[in-house]
Design a protein around this motif. Structure first.
Motif, short mmCIF file in Angstrom:
data_model
loop_
_atom_site.label_atom_id
_atom_site.label_comp_id
_atom_site.label_asym_id
_atom_site.label_seq_id
_atom_site.Cartn_x
_atom_site.Cartn_y
_atom_site.Cartn_z
N ILE A 1 11.26 -5.28 -8.61
CA ILE A 1 10.53 -4.11 -9.12
C ILE A 1 9.66 -3.52 -8.02
O ILE A 1 9.64 -2.31 -7.81
N ILE A 2 8.97 -4.37 -7.29
CA ILE A 2 8.11 -3.88 -6.20
C ILE A 2 8.95 -3.15 -5.16
O ILE A 2 8.60 -2.07 -4.69
N ARG A 3 10.09 -3.72 -4.82
CA ARG A 3 10.97 -3.10 -3.84
C ARG A 3 11.40 -1.71 -4.32
O ARG A 3 11.44 -0.74 -3.56
N GLN A 4 11.70 -1.59 -5.61
CA GLN A 4 12.15 -0.31 -6.15
C GLN A 4 11.01 0.70 -6.21
O GLN A 4 11.19 1.87 -5.88
N VAL A 5 9.84 0.26 -6.61
CA VAL A 5 8.68 1.15 -6.68
C VAL A 5 8.39 1.74 -5.29
O VAL A 5 8.11 2.93 -5.15
N LYS A 6 8.52 0.91 -4.27
CA LYS A 6 8.26 1.38 -2.90
C LYS A 6 9.28 2.42 -2.45
O LYS A 6 9.03 3.19 -1.53
N LYS A 7 10.43 2.46 -3.09
CA LYS A 7 11.47 3.42 -2.70
C LYS A 7 11.33 4.76 -3.40
O LYS A 7 12.07 5.69 -3.11
N CYS A 8 10.43 4.87 -4.36
CA CYS A 8 10.26 6.13 -5.09
C CYS A 8 9.90 7.24 -4.10
O CYS A 8 8.88 7.17 -3.42
N PRO A 9 10.73 8.27 -3.97
CA PRO A 9 10.52 9.26 -2.92
C PRO A 9 9.31 10.18 -3.16
O PRO A 9 8.79 10.75 -2.21
N SER A 10 8.86 10.30 -4.39
CA SER A 10 7.76 11.23 -4.66
C SER A 10 6.39 10.56 -4.71
O SER A 10 5.37 11.24 -4.67
N GLY A 11 6.37 9.26 -4.82
CA GLY A 11 5.08 8.57 -4.99
C GLY A 11 4.63 8.54 -6.44
O GLY A 11 3.50 8.16 -6.74
#
Ligand code: SF4
Length: 75
Positions: free
Chosen positions: A54-64
Motif C-alpha cells: 500500500i505504501i509503495r502504491q501511495v508513493k506512486k500516485c502522480p497527483s499527490g
C-alpha cells in the motif's frame, strides 16, 4: 480540506485521499485493485493488501492526492 470520509487506517498506517487533487489517472485502482476499489464504498480498503504494498502504491500516485503516515509517528 480532508474530511473524515477520506481518512483510512490499518494497524500500521493512515492513508488520506484528497478528491479535488486526484487527476483520476486510476493508477492506484489499476495497480492495486484489492485496496483501491473504484466501485465500492468505502473505496479504500487497507485490509486488502500488505502495508508495504500500500505504501509503495501511495508513493506512486502522480497527483499527490494519496498520502500516508505511520500511526506510531508523532505528527
Ligand atoms: S493514483 Fe492518485 S491521482 Fe490516480 S486515481 Fe489514484 S488517487 Fe487519483
Amino acid at each position: 480540506m480532508i474530511t473524515t470520509d477520506n481518512v483510512f487506517s490499518n494497524s500500521d498506517i493512515t492513508v488520506t485521499y484528497e478528491p479535488c487533487v486526484c487527476i483520476n489517472a486510476e493508477r492506484c485502482a489499476r495497480e492495486l485493485s484489492n485496496v483501491f476499489r473504484n466501485s465500492v464504498i468505502p473505496w479504500i480498503d487497507l485490509d486488502g493488501d500488505s502495508t508495504e504494498k500500500i505504501i509503495r502504491q501511495v508513493k506512486k500516485c502522480p497527483s499527490g492526492a494519496l498520502k500516508f503516515n505511520y500511526n506510531n509517528q508523532v505528527a
